[in-house]
Design an enzyme around this catalytic site. Structure first.
Site, PDB file in Angstrom:
ATOM      1  N   GLN A 189       0.845  -1.205   0.000  1.00 54.85           N
ATOM      2  CA  GLN A 189       0.000   0.000   0.000  1.00 54.85           C
ATOM      3  C   GLN A 189       0.879   1.253   0.000  1.00 54.85           C
ATOM      4  O   GLN A 189       1.149   1.821   1.054  1.00 54.85           O
ATOM      5  CB  GLN A 189      -0.893  -0.037   1.240  1.00 54.85           C
ATOM      6  CG  GLN A 189      -1.848   1.094   1.358  1.00 54.85           C
ATOM      7  CD  GLN A 189      -3.104   0.871   0.573  1.00 54.85           C
ATOM      8  OE1 GLN A 189      -3.637  -0.221   0.543  1.00 54.85           O
ATOM      9  NE2 GLN A 189      -3.579   1.899  -0.081  1.00 54.85           N
ATOM     10  N   PHE A 190       1.322   1.685  -1.179  1.00 59.62           N
ATOM     11  CA  PHE A 190       2.208   2.849  -1.243  1.00 59.62           C
ATOM     12  C   PHE A 190       1.536   4.108  -0.723  1.00 59.62           C
ATOM     13  O   PHE A 190       2.197   5.047  -0.269  1.00 59.62           O
ATOM     14  CB  PHE A 190       2.761   3.061  -2.662  1.00 59.62           C
ATOM     15  CG  PHE A 190       1.790   3.695  -3.613  1.00 59.62           C
ATOM     16  CD1 PHE A 190       1.785   5.073  -3.784  1.00 59.62           C
ATOM     17  CD2 PHE A 190       0.895   2.923  -4.336  1.00 59.62           C
ATOM     18  CE1 PHE A 190       0.899   5.666  -4.675  1.00 59.62           C
ATOM     19  CE2 PHE A 190       0.009   3.500  -5.222  1.00 59.62           C
ATOM     20  CZ  PHE A 190       0.008   4.878  -5.390  1.00 59.62           C
ATOM     21  N   THR A 191       0.208   4.166  -0.746  1.00 60.40           N
ATOM     22  CA  THR A 191      -0.490   5.374  -0.315  1.00 60.40           C
ATOM     23  C   THR A 191      -0.367   5.633   1.185  1.00 60.40           C
ATOM     24  O   THR A 191      -0.718   6.718   1.646  1.00 60.40           O
ATOM     25  CB  THR A 191      -1.979   5.353  -0.716  1.00 60.40           C
ATOM     26  OG1 THR A 191      -2.622   4.248  -0.079  1.00 60.40           O
ATOM     27  CG2 THR A 191      -2.133   5.259  -2.230  1.00 60.40           C
TER      28      THR A 191
END
Length: 146
Positions: free
Chosen positions: A78-80
């Protein structure tokens, strides 16, 4: 490295309407990686997650880990999690590691969890995914390696 931990009764991730990862009782993990992260961060968080005592014992106290309950893990990149929303209305993702750095660390994190005897299902790195879960409690925690 940052992990959002959600205790769940079940969780599932799909890509293109195909289920690619599914667990029953255990932990749903959203995993974010930033530029300075190393294998040391992955090991620290794998150990922390595996031993985190957030399941109730026979007296109703959070005293048991996912290892002790026989639960499983669904781990989703989950890069966010490294989105900076401090300026303007659009998040800035400059703190998120590039895929060529992030993916090997994400895979290492999952390998380290499996090495401890946990069943680990995953999402598909870099893909558009649909994630669903029944958050049990609800219990949601955020853990950083730094």
């Amino acid at each position: 490295m940052r992990v959002v931990v959600q205790r769940c009764k079940n969780a599932e991730v799909t890509v293109n309407n195909q289920t690619i990862g599914r667990i029953e009782q255990g932990l749903m993990l959203l995993v974010g990686i930033t530029h300075e992260d190393t294998e040391h961060d992955a090991k620290y968080l794998a150990d922390k997650v595996a031993g985190l005592r957030i399941f109730e014992d026979e007296t109703g106290k959070m005293n048991l880990s996912v290892l002790e309950t026989g639960g499983a893990i669904l781990s989703v990149s989950q890069f966010t999690l490294y989105g900076d929303c401090s300026k303007g209305k659009r998040p800035n993702f400059m703190l998120a590691a590039r895929p060529e750095q992030a993916e090997p660390l994400y895979q290492e994190f999952n390998r380290l969890l499996r090495e401890q005897g946990l069943q680990v299902e995953t999402g598909a790195f870099g893909e558009m995914m649909d994630v669903s879960l029944t958050n049990w409690g609800p219990v949601t925690l955020m853990i950083d390696s730094k």
